[in-house]
Design a protein around this motif. Structure first.
Motif, PDB file in Angstrom:
ATOM      1  N   LEU A 241     -10.558  22.916  19.329  1.00  0.00           N
ATOM      2  CA  LEU A 241     -10.397  22.663  17.896  1.00  0.00           C
ATOM      3  C   LEU A 241     -10.884  23.853  17.070  1.00  0.00           C
ATOM      4  CD1 LEU A 241      -9.756  20.283  15.816  1.00  0.00           C
ATOM      5  CD2 LEU A 241     -12.216  19.905  15.796  1.00  0.00           C
ATOM      6  N   PHE A 242     -12.035  24.396  17.438  1.00  0.00           N
ATOM      7  CA  PHE A 242     -12.595  25.522  16.699  1.00  0.00           C
ATOM      8  C   PHE A 242     -11.785  26.792  16.924  1.00  0.00           C
ATOM      9  CE2 PHE A 242     -16.767  24.561  14.737  1.00  0.00           C
ATOM     10  CZ  PHE A 242     -16.775  23.211  14.983  1.00  0.00           C
TER      11      PHE A 242
ATOM     12  N   LEU B 276     -11.302  13.653  15.805  1.00  0.00           N
ATOM     13  CA  LEU B 276     -12.388  14.482  16.336  1.00  0.00           C
ATOM     14  C   LEU B 276     -13.146  15.169  15.196  1.00  0.00           C
ATOM     15  CD1 LEU B 276     -13.842  15.681  18.799  1.00  0.00           C
ATOM     16  CD2 LEU B 276     -12.027  17.377  18.993  1.00  0.00           C
ATOM     17  N   LYS B 277     -12.396  15.695  14.243  1.00  0.00           N
ATOM     18  CA  LYS B 277     -13.025  16.341  13.086  1.00  0.00           C
ATOM     19  C   LYS B 277     -13.891  15.349  12.307  1.00  0.00           C
ATOM     20  CE  LYS B 277      -9.743  19.902  11.896  1.00  0.00           C
ATOM     21  NZ  LYS B 277      -8.552  20.146  11.098  1.00  0.00           N
TER      22      LYS B 277
ATOM     23  N   MET C  16     -24.996  18.701  14.022  1.00  0.00           N
ATOM     24  CA  MET C  16     -23.728  19.432  14.044  1.00  0.00           C
ATOM     25  C   MET C  16     -24.009  20.922  14.241  1.00  0.00           C
ATOM     26  SD  MET C  16     -20.367  19.604  13.332  1.00  0.00           S
ATOM     27  CE  MET C  16     -19.219  20.787  12.653  1.00  0.00           C
TER      28      MET C  16
ATOM     29  N   ILE D 150     -14.782  16.306  26.113  1.00  0.00           N
ATOM     30  CA  ILE D 150     -15.083  16.414  24.675  1.00  0.00           C
ATOM     31  C   ILE D 150     -15.511  17.845  24.331  1.00  0.00           C
ATOM     32  CG2 ILE D 150     -16.670  15.672  22.842  1.00  0.00           C
ATOM     33  CD1 ILE D 150     -16.584  12.854  24.181  1.00  0.00           C
TER      34      ILE D 150
ATOM     35  N   PHE E 109     -25.210  21.486  17.834  1.00  0.00           N
ATOM     36  CA  PHE E 109     -24.099  21.269  18.754  1.00  0.00           C
ATOM     37  C   PHE E 109     -23.115  22.440  18.751  1.00  0.00           C
ATOM     38  CE2 PHE E 109     -19.970  19.636  20.055  1.00  0.00           C
ATOM     39  CZ  PHE E 109     -20.283  18.873  21.165  1.00  0.00           C
ATOM     40  N   THR E 110     -22.707  22.880  17.554  1.00  0.00           N
ATOM     41  CA  THR E 110     -21.718  23.958  17.511  1.00  0.00           C
ATOM     42  C   THR E 110     -22.331  25.298  17.914  1.00  0.00           C
ATOM     43  OG1 THR E 110     -22.103  24.276  15.156  1.00  0.00           O
ATOM     44  CG2 THR E 110     -20.254  22.894  15.751  1.00  0.00           C
TER      45      THR E 110
ATOM     46  N   GLU F 191     -26.113  16.052  29.906  1.00  0.00           N
ATOM     47  CA  GLU F 191     -26.039  17.007  28.790  1.00  0.00           C
ATOM     48  C   GLU F 191     -26.828  18.271  29.089  1.00  0.00           C
ATOM     49  OE1 GLU F 191     -23.837  16.737  26.386  1.00  0.00           O
ATOM     50  OE2 GLU F 191     -23.317  14.949  27.517  1.00  0.00           O
TER      51      GLU F 191
ATOM     52  N   ARG G 117     -16.622  25.309  10.215  1.00  0.00           N
ATOM     53  CA  ARG G 117     -18.034  25.088  10.493  1.00  0.00           C
ATOM     54  C   ARG G 117     -18.790  24.392   9.375  1.00  0.00           C
ATOM     55  NH1 ARG G 117     -15.896  28.764  13.433  1.00  0.00           N
ATOM     56  NH2 ARG G 117     -16.651  29.177  15.514  1.00  0.00           N
TER      57      ARG G 117
ATOM     58  N   LEU H 260     -15.538   8.578  19.053  1.00  0.00           N
ATOM     59  CA  LEU H 260     -14.177   8.778  19.548  1.00  0.00           C
ATOM     60  C   LEU H 260     -13.653   7.515  20.217  1.00  0.00           C
ATOM     61  CD1 LEU H 260     -14.520  12.373  21.045  1.00  0.00           C
ATOM     62  CD2 LEU H 260     -13.203  11.720  19.029  1.00  0.00           C
TER      63      LEU H 260
ATOM     64  N   LYS I 272     -24.087  14.112  21.462  1.00  0.00           N
ATOM     65  CA  LYS I 272     -22.966  13.775  22.346  1.00  0.00           C
ATOM     66  C   LYS I 272     -22.779  12.268  22.454  1.00  0.00           C
ATOM     67  CE  LYS I 272     -20.619  16.192  24.266  1.00  0.00           C
ATOM     68  NZ  LYS I 272     -20.871  16.808  25.559  1.00  0.00           N
TER      69      LYS I 272
ATOM     70  N   LEU J  62     -21.004  11.297  19.242  1.00  0.00           N
ATOM     71  CA  LEU J  62     -19.644  11.823  19.166  1.00  0.00           C
ATOM     72  C   LEU J  62     -18.722  11.043  20.101  1.00  0.00           C
ATOM     73  CD1 LEU J  62     -17.916  14.009  17.904  1.00  0.00           C
ATOM     74  CD2 LEU J  62     -18.709  15.600  19.647  1.00  0.00           C
ATOM     75  N   ARG J  63     -19.184  10.816  21.307  1.00  0.00           N
ATOM     76  CA  ARG J  63     -18.385  10.079  22.296  1.00  0.00           C
ATOM     77  C   ARG J  63     -18.139   8.646  21.822  1.00  0.00           C
ATOM     78  NH1 ARG J  63     -17.389   6.725  25.896  1.00  0.00           N
ATOM     79  NH2 ARG J  63     -19.074   5.534  24.959  1.00  0.00           N
TER      80      ARG J  63
ATOM     81  N   LEU K 190     -17.045  14.621  14.124  1.00  0.00           N
ATOM     82  CA  LEU K 190     -17.984  15.734  14.037  1.00  0.00           C
ATOM     83  C   LEU K 190     -18.684  15.745  12.686  1.00  0.00           C
ATOM     84  CD1 LEU K 190     -15.962  18.636  15.703  1.00  0.00           C
ATOM     85  CD2 LEU K 190     -18.222  17.880  16.428  1.00  0.00           C
TER      86      LEU K 190
END
Lengths: 185, 90
Positions: B61-62, A126-127, A138, B54, A141-142, B19, A24, A180, A173, A176-177, A130
């Motif tokens: 991943l987490f 991906l990491k 971040m 995604i 989002f998390t 979203e 995190r 990627l 998003k 992030l998209r 992020l």
């Protein structure tokens, strides 16, 4: 009733808590400090432990609050994103009439297939993507998609307005998209 | 342009609704608007699909990280437990 066993805390939970923290906040030094702070804070709260959750769940909740503090500190150093600023930044994805700009329009990049196997290389990208998000995004989002915290809680803890919350969720998003797609094709 | 027409041709608003939908329930009107938009827009249909994937991948991943081989070094752990023992004596 579950009893706490501080004599066994490090052996039983330290690696777990460290992995939780590092995913995190992505800073080894800080993650170690947080694990230590969590145990020390837990010692002071031993009396208030009600035994309703497992020892690990209880410790993780303490750590989680410390991580939110880190998120808040990281993002408070930055100028809060106003709606207008975020809207302006959005201009790179969409043209004035709201259409995708050709160079940013979504393309298939190999994750759409149901049988898609997540590889190590993909996880790595991906990491990276992020980590590229601003700290506050971040965090939002998390907290929403991973911890599944209620929206009100996130807004209160990170001090963002409801309107900004939605702008950030959308914007995070999109970025992030795009990241990627750019790095995985 | 009417409100409805605006959303039908607006990918920015459509992706916003995609979203929003992943977090909360859309209003009836928003649901209709999004459905009409997605019917006519292959880009946003793809975005919709990718967005969900995604989210799943980030969760994965987490989740995986806490069961993985991320470890603290033993010296640090030893010192940490000693520190806890000291606190317990107080």
């Amino acid at each position: 009733m579950i009893n706490l066993d501080p004599h066994n805390w490090v052996a039983a939970h330290a690696d777990y808590l460290y992995a939780y923290a590092i995913t995190r906040i992505n800073d080894e030094e800080q993650a170690r400090d947080l694990v230590q702070d969590t145990f020390l804070a837990a010692l002071e709260k031993v009396k208030s432990f009600e035994g309703k959750s497992s020892e690990r769940t209880w410790l993780t909740a303490i750590l989680r609050n410390k991580i939110v503090d880190v998120y808040r500190k990281k993002s408070s150093g930055l100028k809060p994103v106003t709606i207008n600023e975020a809207e302006e930044q959005q201009a790179d994805f969409f043209s004035e009439d709201g259409h995708w700009v050709t160079e940013h329009s979504p393309k298939e990049f190999g994750i759409e297939d149901k049988d898609h196997l997540v590889s190590r290389e993909f996880d790595h990208i991906l990491k990276k993507c992020l980590q590229k998000l601003p700290a506050l995004w971040m965090a939002v989002f998390t907290m929403k998609h991973i911890e599944e915290e209620p929206t009100d809680t996130i807004c209160a803890e990170l001090k963002v307005t409801a309107a900004n919350f939605w702008v950030i969720i959308h914007r995070a998003k999109l970025n992030l998209r795009a990241c990627l797609q750019k790095n995985w094709i | 342009m009417s409100q409805l027409k605006k959303i039908i041709y607006n990918c920015k608003q459509a992706t916003f609704l995609i979203e929003k939908k992943s977090i909360t329930r859309l209003t009836f009107r928003e649901t209709v608007e999004l459905r009409i938009h997605l019917y006519g827009c292959s880009f946003c249909r793809l975005f919709n699909k990718q967005s969900k994937i995604i989210n799943d991948m980030v969760s994965e991943l987490f989740r995986n990280s806490t069961g993985s081989n991320i470890r603290l070094d033993d010296d640090f752990k030893k010192e940490l437990q000693e520190r806890i023992e000291e606190e317990l004596k107080k």
